[in-house]
Write an enzyme that holds these catalytic residues in place. Structure first.
Site, PDB file in Angstrom:
ATOM      1  N   LEU A 169     -14.604  14.296 -27.175  1.00 15.26           N
ATOM      2  CA  LEU A 169     -14.726  13.150 -28.085  1.00 15.26           C
ATOM      3  C   LEU A 169     -13.563  12.183 -27.819  1.00 15.26           C
ATOM      4  CD1 LEU A 169     -16.826  12.480 -30.416  1.00 15.26           C
ATOM      5  CD2 LEU A 169     -14.978  13.028 -31.999  1.00 15.26           C
ATOM      6  N   ARG A 171     -12.806   8.279 -25.690  1.00 18.39           N
ATOM      7  CA  ARG A 171     -13.356   6.927 -25.903  1.00 18.39           C
ATOM      8  C   ARG A 171     -14.874   6.937 -25.764  1.00 18.39           C
ATOM      9  NH1 ARG A 171      -8.967   6.124 -22.354  1.00 18.39           N
ATOM     10  NH2 ARG A 171      -7.407   4.616 -23.019  1.00 18.39           N
ATOM     11  N   ILE A 172     -15.372   7.529 -24.667  1.00 19.97           N
ATOM     12  CA  ILE A 172     -16.813   7.496 -24.413  1.00 19.97           C
ATOM     13  C   ILE A 172     -17.547   8.407 -25.394  1.00 19.97           C
ATOM     14  CG2 ILE A 172     -18.596   8.091 -22.710  1.00 19.97           C
ATOM     15  CD1 ILE A 172     -16.567   7.095 -20.539  1.00 19.97           C
ATOM     16  N   ARG A 192     -10.117  19.936 -26.663  1.00 16.44           N
ATOM     17  CA  ARG A 192      -9.050  20.943 -26.631  1.00 16.44           C
ATOM     18  C   ARG A 192      -8.383  21.032 -28.002  1.00 16.44           C
ATOM     19  NH1 ARG A 192      -5.806  19.442 -21.486  1.00 16.44           N
ATOM     20  NH2 ARG A 192      -7.080  17.655 -21.948  1.00 16.44           N
ATOM     21  N   ARG A 249     -18.955  14.493 -15.346  1.00 12.45           N
ATOM     22  CA  ARG A 249     -18.861  14.881 -13.937  1.00 12.45           C
ATOM     23  C   ARG A 249     -19.695  16.144 -13.753  1.00 12.45           C
ATOM     24  NH1 ARG A 249     -17.396  10.531 -13.007  1.00 12.45           N
ATOM     25  NH2 ARG A 249     -15.446   9.802 -12.095  1.00 12.45           N
ATOM     26  N   ASP A 273     -26.794  12.376 -15.244  1.00 10.50           N
ATOM     27  CA  ASP A 273     -26.393  11.185 -14.482  1.00 10.50           C
ATOM     28  C   ASP A 273     -25.408  11.565 -13.382  1.00 10.50           C
ATOM     29  OD1 ASP A 273     -26.248   8.371 -13.914  1.00 10.50           O
ATOM     30  OD2 ASP A 273     -24.343   8.258 -14.993  1.00 10.50           O
ATOM     31  N   GLU A 278     -22.638  15.003  -5.324  1.00 13.03           N
ATOM     32  CA  GLU A 278     -23.366  13.732  -5.186  1.00 13.03           C
ATOM     33  C   GLU A 278     -23.261  13.179  -3.772  1.00 13.03           C
ATOM     34  OE1 GLU A 278     -21.846  11.182  -8.273  1.00 13.03           O
ATOM     35  OE2 GLU A 278     -22.390  12.619  -9.822  1.00 13.03           O
ATOM     36  N   HIS A 296     -26.080   8.526 -10.909  1.00 11.63           N
ATOM     37  CA  HIS A 296     -24.729   8.145 -11.367  1.00 11.63           C
ATOM     38  C   HIS A 296     -24.668   6.631 -11.649  1.00 11.63           C
ATOM     39  CE1 HIS A 296     -20.216   9.328 -11.087  1.00 11.63           C
ATOM     40  NE2 HIS A 296     -20.379   8.338 -11.956  1.00 11.63           N
ATOM     41  N   VAL A 297     -25.436   6.227 -12.651  1.00  6.42           N
ATOM     42  CA  VAL A 297     -25.509   4.789 -12.976  1.00  6.42           C
ATOM     43  C   VAL A 297     -24.800   4.445 -14.281  1.00  6.42           C
ATOM     44  CG1 VAL A 297     -27.672   4.412 -11.725  1.00  6.42           C
ATOM     45  CG2 VAL A 297     -27.755   5.082 -14.149  1.00  6.42           C
ATOM     46  N   GLY A 298     -24.052   5.408 -14.844  1.00  6.93           N
ATOM     47  CA  GLY A 298     -23.450   5.236 -16.177  1.00  6.93           C
ATOM     48  C   GLY A 298     -22.838   3.870 -16.431  1.00  6.93           C
TER      49      GLY A 298
HETATM   50  C1  8YV Z   1     -18.275   4.588 -11.675  1.00  5.79           C
HETATM   51  C2  8YV Z   1     -17.546   6.616 -13.041  1.00  5.79           C
HETATM   52  O1  8YV Z   1     -19.564   4.324 -11.321  1.00  5.79           O
HETATM   53  O2  8YV Z   1     -15.825   5.360 -13.994  1.00  5.79           O
HETATM   54  C3  8YV Z   1     -16.190   6.437 -13.557  1.00  5.79           C
HETATM   55  O3  8YV Z   1     -15.455   7.441 -13.575  1.00  5.79           O
HETATM   56  O4  8YV Z   1     -17.945   7.671 -12.774  1.00  5.79           O
HETATM   57  C4  8YV Z   1     -18.427   5.453 -12.883  1.00  5.79           C
HETATM   58  O5  8YV Z   1     -18.329   4.633 -13.994  1.00  5.79           O
HETATM   59  C5  8YV Z   1     -17.588   5.088 -10.483  1.00  5.79           C
HETATM   60  O6  8YV Z   1     -16.276   5.457 -10.678  1.00  5.79           O
HETATM   61  C6  8YV Z   1     -17.594   3.990  -9.437  1.00  5.79           C
HETATM   62  O7  8YV Z   1     -17.532   4.506  -8.203  1.00  5.79           O
END
Ligand code: 8YV
Length: 340
Positions: A169, A171-172, A192, A249, A273, A278, A296-298
């Site tokens: 928990l 920022r994201i 933690r 990750r 994602d 990857e 991985h489009v977050g």
């Molecule tokens: C990015 C990410 O796409 O910010 C990160 O840690 O995993 C993603 O937002 C990536 O780092 C860009 O290569």
């Protein structure tokens, strides 16, 4: 009249500048790579057999590396950059960089926090809804012309009011929780350490959290400290009616066990994602309709990537001008050798 003192200073500076090389490590957003090349005369680390000779020739001159969380700077590369002062990451994650070693050497490390929080949180919620409601699978069903032949698709799982557990928990994670409150979800989390004053229920371990929710969302940072934090015990606690969402990750989850449970009915579904290796996604997942797979489009929107690029350059410029970083994970220990 020529001002000799200024000319000497300028000459001295241009000599310093020659040794103040910026090195690009790994692929970056094309406009960022272009700014590095044009404005900073950056050099690009080769990935082929010329890498060792390149590092022998240029390694000593490198003051700053610009990289992404996908590539990073490991101990071997750091050893070839004896005068490195800062590692500037495009992205919030920096788990591919050896931060412990950077700290020992006094090398600064920066990332791009905050500017991508909204998009990654949006992605998590979108994945969650898609996974529970089966929208991507239903879309494939329609496109394949199956609706007129086969009738309705199977019923899906309600999102509103679901019990959601968030691992990480930060920022994201907090932005995901805020969004899910709008769906009437019951939110719990594991970190933690418990967050004082948090309105959300704390679970002392990932297993305890998984056992008490319908959906487990992984938003923890990658790296050694979280490697396979979501292991067999956690995934089995989530169980055959439970869903897993990962926007953090791939390394945070035991991917082999995840695949085993998804293919054997040990989990209801997953929205992913990120992956362990990857861009490779386990073949077993490709035919599963209860799994939503994203490449991985977050953070991957025009607006957010532009903000990440601007913050990456702000960090680099601040380091080169003043020896400090704008959004540091670690500030550089020494500012010596930096233009001032
Ligand atoms: C990015 C990410 O796409 O910010 C990160 O840690 O995993 C993603 O937002 C990536 O780092 C860009 O290569």
């Amino acid at each position: 009249m020529v001002n000799t003192a200024t000319a000497v200073t300028r000459d001295a500076k241009s000599v310093v500048n020659q040794a103040d090389r910026v090195l690009q490590v790994g692929p970056l957003k094309p406009s960022l790579a272009e700014s590095l090349a044009v404005d900073h005369d950056a050099i690009l680390l080769p990935t082929d057999e010329t890498r060792a000779a390149f590092l022998a020739e240029h390694g000593e001159a490198v003051r700053a590396v610009v990289t992404s969380g996908r590539t990073g700077v490991d101990a071997a590369l750091m050893a070839d950059l004896p005068n490195l002062g800062a590692i500037v990451h495009f992205g919030v994650g920096y788990d591919t960089t050896d931060v412990e070693l950077a700290e020992q050497r006094g090398v600064g490390v920066s990332n791009t926090p905050d500017v991508l929080t909204d998009c990654v949180a949006d992605t998590a919620v979108g994945l969650l809804i898609d996974t529970l409601r089966g929208f991507s699978a239903a879309d494939r069903f329609v496109r394949a012309g199956r609706w007129p032949r086969e009738g309705n698709v199977p019923l899906s799982r309600k999102v509103s009011g679901a019990r959601v557990g968030i691992i990480g928990l930060g920022r994201i994670g907090a932005a995901i929780a805020d969004r899910l409150l709008g769906f009437g979800c019951d939110i719990a989390y594991h970190n933690r350490n418990q967050i004082p004053g948090s309105q959300f229920r704390y679970a002392a371990s990932p297993v305890e959290l998984a056992a008490s929710v319908d959906v487990l969302v992984v938003a923890a940072a990658g790296g050694k400290g979280t490697r396979k934090l979501v292991d067999r015990e956690v995934l089995e606690a989530l169980g055959p009616d439970g869903y897993l969402i990962n926007v953090a990750r791939g390394s945070v989850i035991d991917q082999e066990v995840l695949v085993e449970l998804l293919t054997s009915g040990g989990l209801a579904g997953a929205g992913l994602d990120v992956f362990a290796d990857e861009p490779h996604v386990p073949d077993e997942l490709l035919d599963l309709d209860n799994v939503v797979l994203l490449p991985h489009v977050g953070s991957g929107t025009t607006q957010t990537r532009a903000a990440m690029e601007a913050l990456t350059l702000a960090n680099l410029n601040e380091y080169l001008e003043r020896g400090t970083l704008t959004t540091p994970v670690l500030q550089p220990k020494s500012t010596s050798g930096v233009n001032s």
